[in-house]
Design an enzyme around this catalytic site. Structure first.
Site, PDB file in Angstrom:
ATOM      1  N   LYS A 220      32.251  45.023  53.389  1.00 30.42           N
ATOM      2  CA  LYS A 220      34.030  44.919  53.988  1.00 30.42           C
ATOM      3  C   LYS A 220      34.031  44.473  55.776  1.00 30.42           C
ATOM      4  O   LYS A 220      32.524  44.782  56.260  1.00 30.42           O
ATOM      5  CB  LYS A 220      34.388  45.825  54.300  1.00 30.42           C
ATOM      6  CG  LYS A 220      35.535  46.583  52.448  1.00 30.42           C
ATOM      7  CD  LYS A 220      36.958  46.978  52.407  1.00 30.42           C
ATOM      8  CE  LYS A 220      37.080  47.402  51.184  1.00 30.42           C
ATOM      9  NZ  LYS A 220      37.490  47.694  51.016  1.00 30.42           N
ATOM     10  N   ARG A 254      33.337  53.179  45.363  1.00 28.87           N
ATOM     11  CA  ARG A 254      33.073  51.665  45.032  1.00 28.87           C
ATOM     12  C   ARG A 254      32.402  51.087  45.608  1.00 28.87           C
ATOM     13  O   ARG A 254      32.808  50.422  46.964  1.00 28.87           O
ATOM     14  CB  ARG A 254      34.629  51.199  45.295  1.00 28.87           C
ATOM     15  CG  ARG A 254      35.373  50.144  44.554  1.00 28.87           C
ATOM     16  CD  ARG A 254      36.822  49.170  45.047  1.00 28.87           C
ATOM     17  NE  ARG A 254      37.595  48.255  44.326  1.00 28.87           N
ATOM     18  CZ  ARG A 254      36.703  47.092  44.821  1.00 28.87           C
ATOM     19  NH1 ARG A 254      36.116  46.943  45.635  1.00 28.87           N
ATOM     20  NH2 ARG A 254      37.131  45.933  44.230  1.00 28.87           N
TER      21      ARG A 254
HETATM   22  C1  7PJ Z   1      39.580  48.116  48.145  1.00 28.85           C
HETATM   23  C2  7PJ Z   1      39.812  48.216  46.544  1.00 28.85           C
HETATM   24  C3  7PJ Z   1      39.400  49.500  48.011  1.00 28.85           C
HETATM   25  C4  7PJ Z   1      40.177  50.115  46.217  1.00 28.85           C
HETATM   26  C5  7PJ Z   1      39.115  45.860  46.693  1.00 28.85           C
HETATM   27  C6  7PJ Z   1      37.513  44.317  49.159  1.00 28.85           C
HETATM   28  C7  7PJ Z   1      38.863  44.165  48.500  1.00 28.85           C
HETATM   29  N1  7PJ Z   1      40.175  49.053  45.625  1.00 28.85           N
HETATM   30  N2  7PJ Z   1      39.957  46.629  45.654  1.00 28.85           N
HETATM   31  N3  7PJ Z   1      39.715  50.291  47.376  1.00 28.85           N
HETATM   32  N4  7PJ Z   1      38.609  47.510  48.001  1.00 28.85           N
HETATM   33  N5  7PJ Z   1      40.441  51.603  45.241  1.00 28.85           N
HETATM   34  O1  7PJ Z   1      36.443  45.070  47.892  1.00 28.85           O
HETATM   35  O2  7PJ Z   1      36.581  43.369  49.409  1.00 28.85           O
HETATM   36  O3  7PJ Z   1      38.558  50.210  49.023  1.00 28.85           O
HETATM   37  S1  7PJ Z   1      39.240  44.377  47.613  1.00 28.85           S
END
Ligand code: 7PJ
Length: 277
Positions: A220, A254
């Site tokens: 990020k 994640r």
């Molecule tokens: C997240 C997500 C996060 C959850 C994305 C990226 C943006 N779902 N989906 N938590 N981020 N639960 O991966 O840069 O932080 S998309």
């Protein structure tokens, strides 16, 4: 601590890794729909071989400024991938906020719904209510189109925690078991660098009802701000972030880089074990 995701009961006594599987043209940029789907399935297999516990399948980018995708396009991207992977041996998650996608994904065999809007869209709770899929409720201030323009908080930790508590109350009122729910502070979703840092430092403070915490910091922009580099050059910063998130209470991370994260978290988990004798 356990998280129910349909037929999977994830044991969170050690940290778990959710591998990111983007099924969007910008992530597999070389052509038609079949290429994307085949590439996605091959990538999923790699994530599994690398040790992912959950595969998070997304057909619409929710990055800052990203434009929404029509429902039909999102369905065409993700449903064939879910069908192909449904019996792959690890839990499948769908990253969507659209109730119609949730419903179709559950029918196709997904085990978890990961919603950056925390099931606030009309019909979202109803879409998951009668299933047993796991649910990740994420905090966001604003919408992906505008969230990074002017994020503002009096007390970011309290506000995130209160929002998530309200969402969990709503789900409980709809008869959804807490065993199915994980919470997520939503790093980068309507947060400035200082908000993200405060949330990471005080991550344990967002927990209530002993619910599992999921943290997404992989590649990020906050990591770019702290350590430099384009998204594809943020592996080391991402590893540091996952290790720190778990040290501060995250139960699931994640990530894009599963193999490296699994190894880093083995060391982290060993240090977090209670000492014997
Ligand atoms: C997240 C997500 C996060 C959850 C994305 C990226 C943006 N779902 N989906 N938590 N981020 N639960 O991966 O840069 O932080 S998309």
């Amino acid at each position: 601590m356990k998280l129910q995701c349909a037929e999977y009961l994830l044991d969170l006594s050690t940290p778990k890794v959710m591998g990111i599987l983007n099924v969007t043209p910008d992530s597999f940029s070389d052509g038609g729909q079949f290429t994307n789907i085949d590439a996605a399935i091959a990538h999923a297999q790699q994530l599994i071989d690398d040790g992912a516990d959950i595969i998070d399948i997304g057909g619409e980018s929710t990055r800052p400024g990203a434009t929404p995708v029509p429902l039909e396009t999102e369905l065409q991207r993700v449903i064939p991938v879910i069908q192909a992977l449904a019996k792959c041996g690890v839990a499948l998650s769908i990253d969507t906020y659209k109730p119609a996608v949730m419903q179709a994904a559950i029918k196709a065999g997904v085990h978890m719904v990961n919603d950056v809007f925390a099931l606030q869209q009309p019909g979202a709770i109803e879409a998951v209510q009668d299933s047993a899929v796991g649910l990740c409720l994420m905090h966001m201030q604003g919408t992906p189109q505008t969230m990074q323009l002017q994020p503002q908080y009096q007390d970011v930790v309290q506000e995130v925690r209160q929002f998530l508590q309200q969402r969990v109350s709503q789900l409980s009122a709809a008869g959804i078991a807490k065993q199915r729910i994980a919470i997520d502070p939503g790093f980068g979703f309507g947060k400035k660098t200082q908000h993200n840092l405060t949330l990471l430092k005080q991550l344990a403070q967002i927990r209530f009802d002993n619910l599992p915490i999921l943290a997404g910091l992989s590649r990020k922009s906050i990591l770019g701000q702290l350590a430099g580099g384009d998204p594809s050059q943020r592996l080391y910063a991402s590893l540091a972030a996952s290790v720190l998130a778990v040290s501060h209470g995250a139960n699931i991370v994640r990530v894009h880089d599963v193999k490296a994260t699994v190894e880093a978290l083995k060391v982290t988990a060993a240090l977090l074990q209670k000492d014997e004798g």
